[in-house]
Design an enzyme around this catalytic site. Structure first.
Site, PDB file in Angstrom:
ATOM      1  N   ASP A   1      -7.708  -6.683   4.923  1.00 40.90           N
ATOM      2  CA  ASP A   1      -6.785  -7.664   4.348  1.00 40.90           C
ATOM      3  C   ASP A   1      -6.262  -8.620   5.409  1.00 40.90           C
ATOM      4  O   ASP A   1      -6.273  -9.843   5.230  1.00 40.90           O
ATOM      5  CB  ASP A   1      -5.611  -6.953   3.664  1.00 40.90           C
ATOM      6  CG  ASP A   1      -6.015  -6.319   2.339  1.00 40.90           C
ATOM      7  OD1 ASP A   1      -7.038  -6.737   1.768  1.00 40.90           O
ATOM      8  OD2 ASP A   1      -5.323  -5.391   1.890  1.00 40.90           O
TER       9      ASP A   1
ATOM     10  N   ASN B   1      -3.342  -7.366 -12.027  1.00 38.88           N
ATOM     11  CA  ASN B   1      -4.435  -7.425 -11.055  1.00 38.88           C
ATOM     12  C   ASN B   1      -4.127  -6.530  -9.863  1.00 38.88           C
ATOM     13  O   ASN B   1      -4.493  -6.807  -8.735  1.00 38.88           O
ATOM     14  CB  ASN B   1      -4.647  -8.870 -10.586  1.00 38.88           C
ATOM     15  CG  ASN B   1      -6.013  -9.078  -9.953  1.00 38.88           C
ATOM     16  OD1 ASN B   1      -6.914  -8.253 -10.091  1.00 38.88           O
ATOM     17  ND2 ASN B   1      -6.181 -10.191  -9.264  1.00 38.88           N
TER      18      ASN B   1
ATOM     19  N   LYS C   1       2.760 -11.339  -5.745  1.00 42.56           N
ATOM     20  CA  LYS C   1       2.035 -10.063  -5.763  1.00 42.56           C
ATOM     21  C   LYS C   1       2.522  -9.135  -4.660  1.00 42.56           C
ATOM     22  O   LYS C   1       2.620  -7.911  -4.858  1.00 42.56           O
ATOM     23  CB  LYS C   1       0.531 -10.319  -5.636  1.00 42.56           C
ATOM     24  CG  LYS C   1      -0.334  -9.069  -5.750  1.00 42.56           C
ATOM     25  CD  LYS C   1      -1.813  -9.450  -5.714  1.00 42.56           C
ATOM     26  CE  LYS C   1      -2.695  -8.210  -5.759  1.00 42.56           C
ATOM     27  NZ  LYS C   1      -2.623  -7.490  -7.037  1.00 42.56           N
TER      28      LYS C   1
ATOM     29  N   GLN D   1     -10.114   2.512  -1.919  1.00 44.06           N
ATOM     30  CA  GLN D   1      -9.165   2.890  -2.968  1.00 44.06           C
ATOM     31  C   GLN D   1      -9.721   3.975  -3.895  1.00 44.06           C
ATOM     32  O   GLN D   1      -8.953   4.714  -4.512  1.00 44.06           O
ATOM     33  CB  GLN D   1      -8.750   1.660  -3.785  1.00 44.06           C
ATOM     34  CG  GLN D   1      -7.814   0.731  -3.035  1.00 44.06           C
ATOM     35  CD  GLN D   1      -7.347  -0.433  -3.888  1.00 44.06           C
ATOM     36  OE1 GLN D   1      -7.619  -0.497  -5.088  1.00 44.06           O
ATOM     37  NE2 GLN D   1      -6.648  -1.374  -3.274  1.00 44.06           N
TER      38      GLN D   1
ATOM     39  N   SER E   1     -15.000   0.402  -1.787  1.00 46.61           N
ATOM     40  CA  SER E   1     -13.541   0.315  -1.673  1.00 46.61           C
ATOM     41  C   SER E   1     -12.986   1.674  -1.289  1.00 46.61           C
ATOM     42  O   SER E   1     -13.334   2.692  -1.899  1.00 46.61           O
ATOM     43  CB  SER E   1     -12.927  -0.149  -2.995  1.00 46.61           C
ATOM     44  OG  SER E   1     -11.512  -0.077  -2.933  1.00 46.61           O
TER      45      SER E   1
ATOM     46  N   ARG F   1     -13.191 -13.316  -1.672  1.00 42.64           N
ATOM     47  CA  ARG F   1     -12.433 -13.918  -0.578  1.00 42.64           C
ATOM     48  C   ARG F   1     -13.317 -14.568   0.484  1.00 42.64           C
ATOM     49  O   ARG F   1     -12.876 -15.509   1.163  1.00 42.64           O
ATOM     50  CB  ARG F   1     -11.515 -12.863   0.062  1.00 42.64           C
ATOM     51  CG  ARG F   1     -10.312 -12.537  -0.818  1.00 42.64           C
ATOM     52  CD  ARG F   1      -9.463 -11.423  -0.262  1.00 42.64           C
ATOM     53  NE  ARG F   1      -8.182 -11.325  -0.972  1.00 42.64           N
ATOM     54  CZ  ARG F   1      -7.323 -10.332  -0.831  1.00 42.64           C
ATOM     55  NH1 ARG F   1      -7.606  -9.335   0.008  1.00 42.64           N
ATOM     56  NH2 ARG F   1      -6.192 -10.319  -1.502  1.00 42.64           N
TER      57      ARG F   1
ATOM     58  N   ASP G   1       2.922  -6.288  -8.066  1.00 42.18           N
ATOM     59  CA  ASP G   1       2.154  -5.036  -8.069  1.00 42.18           C
ATOM     60  C   ASP G   1       3.043  -3.813  -8.253  1.00 42.18           C
ATOM     61  O   ASP G   1       2.695  -2.880  -8.980  1.00 42.18           O
ATOM     62  CB  ASP G   1       1.351  -4.901  -6.771  1.00 42.18           C
ATOM     63  CG  ASP G   1       0.044  -5.672  -6.834  1.00 42.18           C
ATOM     64  OD1 ASP G   1      -0.053  -6.597  -7.666  1.00 42.18           O
ATOM     65  OD2 ASP G   1      -0.878  -5.360  -6.060  1.00 42.18           O
TER      66      ASP G   1
ATOM     67  N   SER H   1       0.826  -1.212   0.000  1.00 41.90           N
ATOM     68  CA  SER H   1       0.000   0.000   0.000  1.00 41.90           C
ATOM     69  C   SER H   1       0.857   1.259   0.000  1.00 41.90           C
ATOM     70  O   SER H   1       0.580   2.215  -0.724  1.00 41.90           O
ATOM     71  CB  SER H   1      -0.924   0.001   1.225  1.00 41.90           C
ATOM     72  OG  SER H   1      -1.802  -1.096   1.187  1.00 41.90           O
TER      73      SER H   1
ATOM     74  N   HIS I   1      -2.731 -14.027  -3.583  1.00 38.73           N
ATOM     75  CA  HIS I   1      -1.579 -14.193  -2.701  1.00 38.73           C
ATOM     76  C   HIS I   1      -1.972 -14.444  -1.260  1.00 38.73           C
ATOM     77  O   HIS I   1      -1.342 -15.236  -0.553  1.00 38.73           O
ATOM     78  CB  HIS I   1      -0.681 -12.963  -2.804  1.00 38.73           C
ATOM     79  CG  HIS I   1      -1.389 -11.662  -2.545  1.00 38.73           C
ATOM     80  ND1 HIS I   1      -0.889 -10.693  -1.708  1.00 38.73           N
ATOM     81  CD2 HIS I   1      -2.576 -11.145  -3.010  1.00 38.73           C
ATOM     82  CE1 HIS I   1      -1.710  -9.656  -1.675  1.00 38.73           C
ATOM     83  NE2 HIS I   1      -2.738  -9.909  -2.452  1.00 38.73           N
ATOM     84  N   ARG I   2      -3.007 -13.765  -0.781  1.00 38.57           N
ATOM     85  CA  ARG I   2      -3.363 -13.880   0.633  1.00 38.57           C
ATOM     86  C   ARG I   2      -3.970 -15.247   0.956  1.00 38.57           C
ATOM     87  O   ARG I   2      -3.798 -15.770   2.060  1.00 38.57           O
ATOM     88  CB  ARG I   2      -4.293 -12.745   1.038  1.00 38.57           C
ATOM     89  CG  ARG I   2      -3.654 -11.383   0.830  1.00 38.57           C
ATOM     90  CD  ARG I   2      -4.172 -10.316   1.755  1.00 38.57           C
ATOM     91  NE  ARG I   2      -3.590  -9.028   1.416  1.00 38.57           N
ATOM     92  CZ  ARG I   2      -2.367  -8.642   1.759  1.00 38.57           C
ATOM     93  NH1 ARG I   2      -1.600  -9.455   2.455  1.00 38.57           N
ATOM     94  NH2 ARG I   2      -1.906  -7.453   1.402  1.00 38.57           N
TER      95      ARG I   2
ATOM     96  N   GLU J   1      -8.991  -9.607  -5.032  1.00 42.13           N
ATOM     97  CA  GLU J   1      -8.394 -10.427  -6.082  1.00 42.13           C
ATOM     98  C   GLU J   1      -9.281 -11.605  -6.471  1.00 42.13           C
ATOM     99  O   GLU J   1      -9.246 -12.095  -7.598  1.00 42.13           O
ATOM    100  CB  GLU J   1      -7.028 -10.925  -5.647  1.00 42.13           C
ATOM    101  CG  GLU J   1      -5.923  -9.890  -5.749  1.00 42.13           C
ATOM    102  CD  GLU J   1      -5.868  -8.931  -4.588  1.00 42.13           C
ATOM    103  OE1 GLU J   1      -4.857  -8.235  -4.448  1.00 42.13           O
ATOM    104  OE2 GLU J   1      -6.845  -8.842  -3.801  1.00 42.13           O
TER     105      GLU J   1
END
Length: 672
Positions: A332, A95, A432, A181, A179, A363, A52, A26, A404-405, A360
């Protein structure tokens, strides 16, 4: 990084040691964009090296931003000062939401004011992640933004090549409940156009993931822009503000990545001789919201202490305590709590996690599906997940959804109390954010040697066992032991030291301390690449003499055992299955006709520019076979439970596939 089809984790029993975290994703991508938009150059230290950030760096380079590596892992970004040297470009952003959303806002504004046009796209999953709320906000400003596929989703076309006047007089409205973001993207972009008067953003609805906005505001201030906010509903960018480089900026370790090792310390008993897990690179004073994962881990019973840039974790309450928690502040990192819930004393509920659905992958659905593979009872809703741990553990092959998570979370299930292995599909997806995650996990994890799987590949000279072992190890992500190289390296080292090959005591002392490393199909002795000298016929002859000495074989025994490291080992030689690893679950005895072996050796030597004669090679192979099979100590012979593989008529690939098929049949995943 394990760039393989799947990675099998053997059961792990304890953990201890120090973890150095990669930089925060981030922070890294925000800092890269801010540095590119600023006046002056910025030196960025400890930047995350991942998929990323590479996507962001590539995009900035395409836009004309000059980026130069410096010493000590510092990257210098020469700011564009808000100007666009390149005004038309297609940008592929994979992504990476932390690249797609901020670049969309910044380039939409710059294209509108400077007459550019950009096309932004990504992988298929990125085209399923909503961006409509950000598009709507940019259109309010008068930016030409087109969704060239499905409305409200990437791919996007920004600008039309003609300068536009922007509507900055009215507050820009953006939803905050899908989001954070979208708001971050506007906060990063709008200082570029706040030239004559304040620009106001109004958030519609509840703002989720507020700690990520705190990161954005903190970094904006580092680059010279102080945003005023009224609670979490109104943000004001001051007139006349301008991005200016802070000179040098350090990226914190990733607090989201820290969650896996905080959980590890809480789940695993401390390896004897250690104090549990220490994490370096992020601490209790972190600007990242996910550092509050520490609070959740403590609620579940973890013993966590720390300083400004370090955390210490040990198992506290056991089993862990079930919790009911609103996770809006750690979206996350909260995924890690779902796996910790498998070790809890009751049902854990994680709430207010609707944003998981648009990451992604979906989840909530992914975590529910994979937790059930271990015997957990799981209930999922639109914005919650409820997990009751298994009463009896099972295991499975974890589908990682290119997320990835998911991969990192479920690696922690290898500590299950029933000592069952876990398979992680597509382990390279961790690139990622944490390319070396599994290597780091193995560095601080421990399990008894007998739990680490070994594949032994024995056979006579020139049977191809070295090539086969190397390929099998690479496909499985296992360590490699070329025992023949140990004897050859001992012979070379003895030659260099002037030690007679029949003088056992000094040879044995030399062998016991042999600093040998196998890496990327190369062999290194004390840091020197000896791959080619090892393969000389003269070296092979010397190695055959050296291997007859019991004291040398005894000295190398302990060294060979030390190669049995996580996640597993492929060992090739002449006594791997009979003497060194008699408990190996798979033993292969590889052979081929003498003629075929001589032909292979001849081709190998000729390809390296060495003169060779088939008749001489046949005679030499016969002599070596006789020496190896008739020696008193550890003679060459198949182990009683070895599987015989005559590869006279097989290609390398066919031999590799046969061994992998045998190995799959030995695992609990044979039905996968």
């Amino acid at each position: 990084m394990y760039a393989i089809e799947h990675l099998d984790l053997p059961p792990l029993s304890s953990a201890g040691g120090t973890v150095r975290l990669p930089g925060s994703k981030s922070i890294s991508n925000r800092v890269l964009l801010l540095a590119a938009l600023s006046v002056g150059h910025t030196d960025i230290a400890d930047l995350l090296d991942s998929d990323d950030t590479r996507v962001m760096l590539t995009a900035l380079g395409q836009l004309g931003c000059r980026i130069e590596p410096q010493t000590d892992s510092v990257l210098r970004v020469h700011g564009l000062g808000g100007a666009l040297p390149v005004r038309q470009a297609p940008l592929f952003l994979g992504n990476a939401g932390t690249a797609m959303r901020p670049l969309t806002a910044a380039l939409a504004l710059l294209a509108s004011t400077q007459g550019g046009q950009f096309e932004l796209s990504g992988v298929a999953r990125m085209h399923e992640r909503p961006i409509g709320d950000l598009v709507d906000a940019l259109r309010q400003l008068g930016c030409p933004v087109d969704c060239t596929g499905q409305e409200g989703y990437p791919p996007l076309r920004l600008g039309n090549g003609t300068p536009q006047s922007l509507n900055l007089d009215e507050p820009i409205r953006v939803r905050g409940d899908v989001s954070s973001q979208f708001l971050t993207a506007l906060l990063l972009a709008l200082p570029l156009v706040a030239t004559s008067h304040n620009v106001v953003i109004d958030v519609v609805g509840e703002l989720i993931s507020k700690p990520y906005i705190e990161i954005t505001l903190n970094l904006l201030e580092r680059f010279g822009v102080t945003v005023q906010r009224n609670g979490w509903s109104r943000f004001t960018i001051p007139a006349g503000c301008k991005y200016r480089s802070p000179g040098l900026i350090h990226v914190e370790g990733d607090a989201s990545s820290a969650s896996y090792f905080i959980a590890l310390g809480a789940i695993a008993a401390a390896t004897p001789g250690t104090q549990g897990i220490t994490i370096e690179g992020v601490g209790l004073a972190s600007i990242q919201g996910d550092i509050r994962f520490v609070e959740a881990a403590r609620l579940m019973g973890a013993d966590v202490t720390g300083e400004a840039n370090r955390l210490h974790i040990r198992r506290g309450a056991w089993p862990l305590k079930a919790i009911d928690l609103d996770c809006n502040h750690i979206p996350d990192a909260a995924m890690t709590l779902a796996v910790m819930a498998l070790y809890a004393d009751g049902t854990t509920t994680l709430r207010n996690i609707a944003s998981w659905r648009v990451k992604e992958t979906d989840r909530i659905a992914a975590m529910a599906t994979e937790c059930r593979k271990f015997g957990a009872t799981v209930e999922e809703g639109t914005d919650f997940i409820r997990i009751t741990p298994p009463t009896r553990w099972s295991t499975g092959s974890i589908h990682t959804y290119d997320d990835h998570r998911v991969a990192m979370c479920f690696s922690l299930v290898a500590f299950n109390p029933d000592a069952l292995p876990v398979r992680i599909e597509d382990p390279k997806c961790v690139a990622k954010t944490f390319p070396d995650y599994f290597e780091t996990l193995f560095d601080v994890s421990h399990t008894p040697a007998h739990a680490i799987p070994v594949i032994c590949i024995d056979g006579p000279t020139a049977s191809g066992k070295g090539t086969l072992a190397s390929e099998v190890a690479q496909r499985l992500g296992y360590q490699l032991l070329d025992s023949g190289a140990l004897y050859r390296a001992t012979a070379l080292a003895a030659q260099d030291a002037g030690i007679d090959l029949d003088d056992q005591p000094p040879l044995a002392r030399l062998a016991a301390e042999l600093p040998l490393v196998f890496r990327d199909h190369r062999v290194y002795l004390a840091g020197r690449d000896i791959t080619d000298p090892l393969r000389l016929e003269s070296t092979g002859g010397m190695a055959s003499r050296v291997s007859q000495h019991p004291e040398v074989r005894s000295a190398l025994h302990a060294l060979q055992l030390s190669f049995r490291r996580l996640p597993g080992l492929v060992a090739d030689g002449r006594d791997m299955g009979t003497v060194i690893f008699p408990d190996a679950p798979l033993k292969v005895y590889l052979t081929a006709s003498a003629e075929q072996r001589a032909q292979r050796r001849h081709k190998q030597l000729i390809s390296k520019g060495f003169a060779a004669n088939i008749e001489d090679l046949l005679a030499d192979l016969a002599a070596r076979d006789l020496r190896d099979t008739s020696r008193a100590h550890a003679p060459l012979k198949p182990a009683e439970d070895a599987l015989l593989l005559d590869n006279s008529a097989l290609t390398i690939e066919q031999s590799v596939l046969q061994v992998l098929d045998w190995w799959q049949g030995k695992t609990v995943f044979s039905g996968s």
